[in-house]
Design an enzyme around this catalytic site. Structure first.
Site, PDB file in Angstrom:
ATOM      1  N   ASP A   1       0.957  -1.208  -0.010  1.00 24.27           N
ATOM      2  CA  ASP A   1       0.088  -0.120   0.071  1.00 24.27           C
ATOM      3  C   ASP A   1       0.716   1.181   0.040  1.00 24.27           C
ATOM      4  O   ASP A   1       1.928   1.239   0.492  1.00 24.27           O
ATOM      5  CB  ASP A   1      -0.932  -0.010   1.210  1.00 24.27           C
TER       6      ASP A   1
ATOM      7  N   MET B   1      -0.224   4.569   0.889  1.00 23.81           N
ATOM      8  CA  MET B   1      -0.530   5.531   1.879  1.00 23.81           C
ATOM      9  C   MET B   1      -0.452   4.897   3.152  1.00 23.81           C
ATOM     10  O   MET B   1      -1.372   4.206   3.748  1.00 23.81           O
ATOM     11  CB  MET B   1      -1.930   6.034   1.641  1.00 23.81           C
TER      12      MET B   1
ATOM     13  N   ASP C   1      52.412 -36.774 -22.843  1.00 22.68           N
ATOM     14  CA  ASP C   1      53.272 -36.213 -21.685  1.00 22.68           C
ATOM     15  C   ASP C   1      54.341 -35.416 -22.515  1.00 22.68           C
ATOM     16  O   ASP C   1      54.818 -36.216 -23.475  1.00 22.68           O
ATOM     17  CB  ASP C   1      53.766 -37.070 -20.929  1.00 22.68           C
TER      18      ASP C   1
ATOM     19  N   GLU D   1      51.953 -31.511 -17.214  1.00 22.38           N
ATOM     20  CA  GLU D   1      52.121 -31.538 -18.567  1.00 22.38           C
ATOM     21  C   GLU D   1      51.313 -32.697 -19.412  1.00 22.38           C
ATOM     22  O   GLU D   1      51.872 -33.179 -20.477  1.00 22.38           O
ATOM     23  CB  GLU D   1      53.777 -31.317 -19.035  1.00 22.38           C
TER      24      GLU D   1
END
Length: 454
Positions: free
Chosen positions: A53, A55, A325, A368
């Site tokens: 609301d 007011m 690798d 790696e």
């Protein structure tokens, strides 16, 4: 659709009447008598929507709404401001305070519930994006809010060019507008570059709802916000538009100030959702990708290898893996620095991708080491693929731009094909053993595991 709704009104009779109407539709209802109580309840109970609301004594609805939208915990809860005020200044003030909609008393149940369900659907979608983003455990800051940049591209669709142009003239000055007086042209032209679509539903000479439905059904515009213009007495049309997925409606005569406020609200919400989707995409990518090489990470590889092994056990199609690798990689780091090492890893990853099939799954297995999963591939074919990669690396010039150094890089690999009754762990052990043999045999070579399964 059920949800938790907070009613904020200082008059008990109003709260009870609205609570009864919402409860009859199977909504869970919370009530607050003033703004501060509402703010506290929102933090504690996290409602899905607020009916506020305007007011009220002390902290009025406008100020309360601003507090909602300034709090990161509550700013994403939709707010419908409910009031007896019906002046354009009040509507614009409410929308600019952050309200998602502004309804005037006495409330029409059909219109109210259409608005409520529309906003709840939008919130549900946003909540799902937020939950998914949080579940990915990313290190980024949460998306709190977004600014709406100028220059948004808005498409205006009406029954004819003149009507479309009049409506486009009411848009904010900082947007790029494109008007369509032929809905067929609009349907073809509206695409991913459009930020918002305004559709005039007031004409009886074309069905604007079909345009809305088309925008919603097209994958490129499914999330594009739609704002519909309706006649003030066309309640059924407004409800149907919201049910079709229209984000908001504005009534004729269209007020430019209210239209601008509603457009900003929709653009802000859309930009927030887009940012969440972008963050979600980034988070998903980070969850499965090695940040240095751009290849898949070990966790993702393990998941896909488990899936591939299940497919092998179920249908028996061949499954092979390659474990690469980089030879003597530690010396690269020790002699030339980690920047050079990172350069080699990224360059190898690019070579790996260029030499493999699109269906092969390659990733950084650790340090790696790089693993490739080749479904529906026998060991000999996998070994041929590994040899292509090895040869490409051997003839590649690894020149580090930062230092000018030219590196001699080679790679070794072990290859193995999965066997009946073998586990993923056993397959990887055999692949690793083959790689070990390649290393001990002089490096820069491929070794195929032909040992019997343990």
């Amino acid at each position: 659709m059920s949800a938790r709704i907070l009613i904020v009104d200082d008059i008990e009779t109003n709260r009870r009447l609205l609570e009864a109407r919402l409860s009859a539709e199977y909504f869970e209802v919370l009530c607050a008598a003033d703004g501060q109580e509402a703010l506290d309840l929102c933090v504690e109970q996290t409602p899905d929507l607020v009916l506020l609301d305007v007011m009220m004594p002390g902290m009025d609805g406008f100020e309360t709404c601003r507090h909602f939208k300034n709090n990161p915990v509550t700013r994403h809860i939709p707010v419908i401001m409910v009031t007896a005020l019906d002046e354009r200044e009040d509507r614009i003030k409410g929308l600019e305070a952050g309200a998602d909609d502004f309804l005037t008393k006495p409330l029409d149940d059909v219109a109210l519930f259409a608005r409520v369900r529309s906003l709840l659907r939008l919130k549900q979608l946003t909540d799902e994006l937020r939950v998914r983003e949080r579940s990915l455990d990313t290190e980024g800051e949460p998306v709190l809010d977004v600014e709406v940049p100028s220059g948004a591209h808005i498409a205006v669709v009406a029954v004819d060019d003149r009507t479309a142009a009049r409506l486009a003239a009411k848009l904010p000055d900082d947007v790029a507008a494109q008007s369509f007086g032929d809905p067929r042209d609009a349907v073809q032209a509206i695409g991913a570059g459009v930020d918002l679509v305004v559709v005039d539903l007031t004409s009886k000479h074309f069905d604007g709802l079909r345009v809305c439905a088309r925008v919603r059904s097209d994958a490129a515009t499914r999330n594009t916000p739609i704002l519909a213009v309706v006649d003030p007495d066309a309640r059924d049309q407004m409800v149907r538009a919201l049910d079709l997925g229209v984000n908001d409606v504005v009534t004729r005569p269209v007020d430019a100030g209210e239209l601008a406020a509603r457009i900003r609200t929709q653009l802000r919400r859309a930009r927030y959702a887009d940012k969440l989707r972008d963050r979600l995409d980034e988070s998903l990518e980070l969850a499965v990708t090695d940040p240095l090489t751009g290849l898949f990470n070990r966790r993702y590889l393990a998941s896909r290898l488990d899936q591939a092994a299940e497919g092998f056990a179920r249908v028996g199609e061949p499954l092979s893996v390659i474990l690469f690798d980089l030879d003597q990689f530690k010396e690269v780091n020790d002699r030339h620095g980690h920047a050079a090492g990172d350069f080699v890893l990224k360059a190898f990853a690019d070579t790996l991708k260029s030499q493999l099939r699109a269906i092969d799954i390659a990733g950084r297995f650790g340090g790696e080491e790089f693993l490739v999963i080749l479904k529906d591939t026998a060991a000999d074919c996998a070994a041929d693929a590994a040899e292509r990669v090895r040869a490409a690396v051997a003839r590649q010039d690894f020149s580090v731009k930062a230092t000018g150094d030219t590196l001699n890089v080679t790679v070794s690999a072990g290859v193995a094909q999965m066997r009946d009754g073998e586990t993923v762990g056993q397959l990887l052990d055999r692949t690793d053993a083959a790689l070990y043999d390649a290393k001990n045999g002089g490096r820069n070579q491929i070794v195929l595991s032909r040992a019997k399964a343990a």
